[in-house]
Design an enzyme around this catalytic site. Structure first.
Site, PDB file in Angstrom:
ATOM      1  N   ARG A  64       0.956  -1.354   0.043  1.00 55.82           N
ATOM      2  CA  ARG A  64       0.150  -0.039  -0.065  1.00 55.82           C
ATOM      3  C   ARG A  64       0.866   1.143  -0.170  1.00 55.82           C
ATOM      4  O   ARG A  64       0.493   2.329  -0.474  1.00 55.82           O
ATOM      5  CB  ARG A  64      -0.689  -0.193   1.273  1.00 55.82           C
ATOM      6  CG  ARG A  64      -1.890   0.932   1.009  1.00 55.82           C
ATOM      7  CD  ARG A  64      -2.949   0.775   2.371  1.00 55.82           C
ATOM      8  NE  ARG A  64      -2.196  -0.370   3.412  1.00 55.82           N
ATOM      9  CZ  ARG A  64      -3.090  -1.039   4.248  1.00 55.82           C
ATOM     10  NH1 ARG A  64      -4.127  -0.480   4.737  1.00 55.82           N
ATOM     11  NH2 ARG A  64      -2.778  -1.827   5.072  1.00 55.82           N
ATOM     12  N   HIS A 201       8.343 -23.982   7.307  1.00 53.39           N
ATOM     13  CA  HIS A 201       9.726 -23.763   7.109  1.00 53.39           C
ATOM     14  C   HIS A 201      10.660 -24.680   7.648  1.00 53.39           C
ATOM     15  O   HIS A 201      11.740 -24.961   7.658  1.00 53.39           O
ATOM     16  CB  HIS A 201      10.270 -22.448   7.591  1.00 53.39           C
ATOM     17  CG  HIS A 201      10.245 -22.010   8.828  1.00 53.39           C
ATOM     18  ND1 HIS A 201       9.354 -21.817   9.566  1.00 53.39           N
ATOM     19  CD2 HIS A 201      11.380 -21.955   9.566  1.00 53.39           C
ATOM     20  CE1 HIS A 201       9.774 -21.705  10.827  1.00 53.39           C
ATOM     21  NE2 HIS A 201      10.999 -21.690  10.784  1.00 53.39           N
ATOM     22  N   LYS A 205      14.698 -27.225   6.861  1.00 54.38           N
ATOM     23  CA  LYS A 205      15.795 -27.129   7.502  1.00 54.38           C
ATOM     24  C   LYS A 205      16.878 -28.451   7.342  1.00 54.38           C
ATOM     25  O   LYS A 205      16.137 -29.349   7.071  1.00 54.38           O
ATOM     26  CB  LYS A 205      15.575 -26.973   9.173  1.00 54.38           C
ATOM     27  CG  LYS A 205      14.877 -25.630   9.613  1.00 54.38           C
ATOM     28  CD  LYS A 205      14.594 -25.719  11.075  1.00 54.38           C
ATOM     29  CE  LYS A 205      13.799 -24.667  11.549  1.00 54.38           C
ATOM     30  NZ  LYS A 205      14.657 -23.374  11.752  1.00 54.38           N
ATOM     31  N   GLU A 239      11.507 -21.883  23.187  1.00 54.97           N
ATOM     32  CA  GLU A 239      11.982 -20.725  22.729  1.00 54.97           C
ATOM     33  C   GLU A 239      12.056 -19.782  23.656  1.00 54.97           C
ATOM     34  O   GLU A 239      11.302 -19.979  24.934  1.00 54.97           O
ATOM     35  CB  GLU A 239      11.106 -20.094  21.460  1.00 54.97           C
ATOM     36  CG  GLU A 239      11.267 -20.619  20.153  1.00 54.97           C
ATOM     37  CD  GLU A 239      10.096 -19.805  19.432  1.00 54.97           C
ATOM     38  OE1 GLU A 239      10.604 -19.278  18.212  1.00 54.97           O
ATOM     39  OE2 GLU A 239       8.912 -19.867  19.405  1.00 54.97           O
ATOM     40  N   ASP A 258      -0.113 -22.444  16.414  1.00 53.74           N
ATOM     41  CA  ASP A 258       1.157 -21.812  15.747  1.00 53.74           C
ATOM     42  C   ASP A 258       2.389 -23.108  15.463  1.00 53.74           C
ATOM     43  O   ASP A 258       2.880 -22.814  14.359  1.00 53.74           O
ATOM     44  CB  ASP A 258       1.713 -20.827  16.839  1.00 53.74           C
ATOM     45  CG  ASP A 258       2.964 -20.042  16.244  1.00 53.74           C
ATOM     46  OD1 ASP A 258       2.788 -19.760  14.997  1.00 53.74           O
ATOM     47  OD2 ASP A 258       3.931 -19.742  17.029  1.00 53.74           O
ATOM     48  N   HIS A 263       4.829 -27.482  12.472  1.00 53.24           N
ATOM     49  CA  HIS A 263       6.193 -28.040  12.666  1.00 53.24           C
ATOM     50  C   HIS A 263       6.365 -29.279  13.348  1.00 53.24           C
ATOM     51  O   HIS A 263       7.068 -30.145  12.981  1.00 53.24           O
ATOM     52  CB  HIS A 263       6.979 -26.728  13.154  1.00 53.24           C
ATOM     53  CG  HIS A 263       6.874 -25.592  12.790  1.00 53.24           C
ATOM     54  ND1 HIS A 263       6.627 -25.242  11.427  1.00 53.24           N
ATOM     55  CD2 HIS A 263       6.923 -24.185  13.401  1.00 53.24           C
ATOM     56  CE1 HIS A 263       6.680 -24.071  11.139  1.00 53.24           C
ATOM     57  NE2 HIS A 263       6.878 -23.400  12.290  1.00 53.24           N
ATOM     58  N   LYS A 361       6.845 -20.486  24.601  1.00 50.66           N
ATOM     59  CA  LYS A 361       7.834 -19.457  24.686  1.00 50.66           C
ATOM     60  C   LYS A 361       8.308 -18.996  25.917  1.00 50.66           C
ATOM     61  O   LYS A 361       7.741 -19.323  26.847  1.00 50.66           O
ATOM     62  CB  LYS A 361       7.022 -18.083  24.263  1.00 50.66           C
ATOM     63  CG  LYS A 361       5.981 -18.239  22.701  1.00 50.66           C
ATOM     64  CD  LYS A 361       7.085 -18.124  21.625  1.00 50.66           C
ATOM     65  CE  LYS A 361       6.021 -18.260  20.371  1.00 50.66           C
ATOM     66  NZ  LYS A 361       7.027 -18.267  19.135  1.00 50.66           N
TER      67      LYS A 361
HETATM   68  C1  BG6 Z   1       7.160 -19.822  13.217  1.00 51.27           C
HETATM   69  C2  BG6 Z   1       6.202 -19.420  14.270  1.00 51.27           C
HETATM   70  O1  BG6 Z   1       6.538 -20.834  12.384  1.00 51.27           O
HETATM   71  O2  BG6 Z   1       8.354 -20.487  13.903  1.00 51.27           O
HETATM   72  C3  BG6 Z   1       6.877 -18.466  15.485  1.00 51.27           C
HETATM   73  O3  BG6 Z   1       5.164 -18.768  14.082  1.00 51.27           O
HETATM   74  C4  BG6 Z   1       8.268 -19.339  15.957  1.00 51.27           C
HETATM   75  O4  BG6 Z   1       6.284 -18.337  16.638  1.00 51.27           O
HETATM   76  C5  BG6 Z   1       9.111 -19.550  14.524  1.00 51.27           C
HETATM   77  O5  BG6 Z   1       8.939 -18.366  16.532  1.00 51.27           O
HETATM   78  C6  BG6 Z   1      10.360 -20.221  14.959  1.00 51.27           C
HETATM   79  O6  BG6 Z   1      11.214 -20.550  13.827  1.00 51.27           O
HETATM   80  P1  BG6 Z   1      12.588 -21.048  14.008  1.00 51.27           P
HETATM   81  O7  BG6 Z   1      13.114 -21.542  12.563  1.00 51.27           O
HETATM   82  O8  BG6 Z   1      13.361 -19.810  14.549  1.00 51.27           O
HETATM   83  O9  BG6 Z   1      12.766 -22.152  15.024  1.00 51.27           O
END
Ligand code: BG6
Length: 509
Positions: A64, A201, A205, A239, A258, A263, A361
């Site tokens: 935007r 993602h 890895k 984390e 999440d 994952h 977290k």
């Molecule tokens: C994301 C989550 O998919 O993965 C986040 O939404 C998380 O909450 C993140 O912090 C962690 O990714 P990585 O690659 O740092 O383990």
């Protein structure tokens, strides 16, 4: 000697040759978001640096903001300088910058999408992108319907016989099975399934892909990879950071949606699945679908699950706010920041082996690992005092940080008596290889441009993962606020009780 790269007789499938994307461009929606700045744009630069992008590769930002091409260029430049993995090189940057364009507009603006279509056309003429274009939707799912409709209306979604159009979508893929199905329908209305690349993602890895090598390239592990030898499996993604600045996405979503839905269930699938016939995308996905279909929550859910929310306090010498004090979160938010579940894989290989998945977290430290914990030896021909400090054998795949694999087993303590204690044998990527691992997004963006779908979950996997999680989420929804836990700890007491009830303990990595 003929070199591999110019040998006409070389095997076209030789995996040692670099995989370089063909003529193409990438359009990113949501360029000002965190993901684009911290991961996507740096990964594109890293690919360019490694020589894996085609000569005329072009990057188009759509947003935007009232920006010119060079303003967007500056954003890319700054995010590359700050976050790229490989060193900044003017020559690489200048080449990439030549192909950077910006289109200003909102998602409901027909003219803006027509301008985007024209830009994509011009890039083909000017830079030889072949019209091949991937659209990266780094935007909230609520915006998917309008953007996919615009891509269809403006003709941008139309591939032809010799050009491709692909769409890349980021989680959350819905918030339950029902909404995931609706989302999939919206996307599949415009893009055929083979053109949809859903990003998880974790699959990008190196250590996660190494699970396949560990299990299927070796003779050692597979014979004991089953309920006869395995006591349980613990999959942890911890984390140490909090959720400051992420309320818009996270409040009402929580740790299970999440991280566990995507994952951790993908890690479970790769750990528990049968050997695929080959690593062809269809074969690999078929095995993942099969194992996810067999995976169910193990009840009673009050005893086999736990959830928590971090309170304020001290962590690493700093005073940190609790979730309810983080900006943007509802003052009475019941969003969990810690979630643990017990699953079982109902097939012959895994019957009776609990899979414990946990994420949180503001925990003790950042660590992701898969621990396969083995049963105790059926008989120990030692005095009972000799083995007091002997634990269970375990194979731990250290996904991050300190990527590698640890094997834990008992060993005699030096001395004149027989005393057996746990020791570890370690493989570390950093010691065994000189190459550093590419970032997950480098691999995945390259795979999108190459049209290589193996590492992207299919629709069915997403829906099966929601099927596994939905009953647990429904159970939690009936309860009040999650249990508080102090920052820097390993989660709420109920998480410890959940395992202690079964005579087991969480690992403290
Ligand atoms: C994301 C989550 O998919 O993965 C986040 O939404 C998380 O909450 C993140 O912090 C962690 O990714 P990585 O690659 O740092 O383990």
């Amino acid at each position: 000697m003929t070199r591999a790269w110019n040998n006409p007789l070389r095997d076209p499938r030789d995996k040692r040759l670099p995989r370089i994307a063909g003529p193409s461009s990438l359009v990113i929606f949501g360029v000002t978001g965190d993901l684009a700045r911290k991961k996507l744009m740096p990964a594109i630069y890293d690919l360019a640096h490694r020589g894996l992008l085609p000569a005329g590769f072009s990057l188009v930002g759509f947003a935007r903001r009232d920006w010119e091409h060079q303003d967007f260029g500056e954003l890319v430049h700054d995010s590359v300088k700050e976050h790229a993995r490989t060193p900044f090189k003017e020559s690489v940057w200048n080449r990439l910058a030549e192909g950077i364009r910006f289109v200003q507009g909102t998602f409901d603006d027909d003219d803006a999408f027509d301008r985007l279509a024209q830009t994509v056309k011009d890039l083909d003429a000017e830079r030889g992108t072949g019209g091949n274009t991937a659209f990266y939707l780094s935007i909230p799912p609520s915006a998917f319907p309008v953007v996919t409709k615009q891509l269809a209306r403006s003709g941008l979604a139309d591939a032809s016989d010799d050009t491709w159009r692909r769409v890349v979508i980021e989680k959350p893929f819905g918030r339950d099975l029902k909404s995931a199905k609706e989302l999939n329908e919206i996307v599949n209305d415009v893009f055929p399934e083979e053109s949809v690349f859903r990003i998880d993602h974790y699959l990008g890895k190196e250590t996660v892909q190494n699970l396949l090598a560990l299990r299927f390239a070796n003779q050692l592990f597979e014979p004991i990879w089953n309920a006869n030898y395995v006591d349980h499996v613990q999959i942890t993604m911890a984390e140490d950071i909090g959720l400051g600045g992420r309320a818009g996405y996270y409040d009402g979503i929580g740790a299970a949606r999440d991280v566990i839905q995507n994952h951790l269930l993908q890690l479970l699938a790769l750990t528990a699945m049968e050997e695929p016939v080959s690593f062809a995308p269809r074969a690999l996905r078929a095995e993942k679908v099969k194992v996810l279909s067999a995976t169910k929550p193990l009840g009673p859910l009050d005893e086999t699950t736990a959830r928590g929310q971090y309170a304020g306090g001290w962590q690493g010498g700093m005073k940190v706010p609790g979730l309810l004090q983080e900006g943007g979160f509802a003052k009475d938010s019941t969003t969990e920041t810690y979630a643990a579940v017990t699953l079982e894989v109902q097939n012959r290989r895994w019957a009776g082996v609990p899979f414990y998945l946990r994420t949180g977290k503001r925990l003790g430290r950042r660590v992701t690992e898969i621990a396969v914990v083995f049963k105790r030896a059926p008989h120990l021909p030692f005095d009972s005092t000799s083995t007091e400090e002997l634990g269970q054998n375990a194979l731990v795949i250290r996904v991050q940080p300190d990527e590698g694999i640890t094997l834990r087993f008992g060993s005699k303590v030096p001395g004149t008596t027989m005393e057996v204690r746990d020791v570890t044998m370690d493989f570390g990527y950093g010691h065994a290889f000189t190459e550093s691992s590419p970032e997950a997004y480098e691999r995945l963006i390259l795979d999108v441009l190459l049209g290589e779908p193996s590492l992207f979950p299919v629709n069915e996997e997403v829906e099966l993962s929601w099927e596994i999680l939905d009953p647990i989420l429904a159970h939690w929804a009936k309860k009040g606020a999650p249990e508080a836990y102090p920052p820097g700890s390993w989660g709420p007491p109920s998480a410890d009780e959940m395992l202690e009830r079964t005579g087991r303990n969480w690992r403290r990595p």
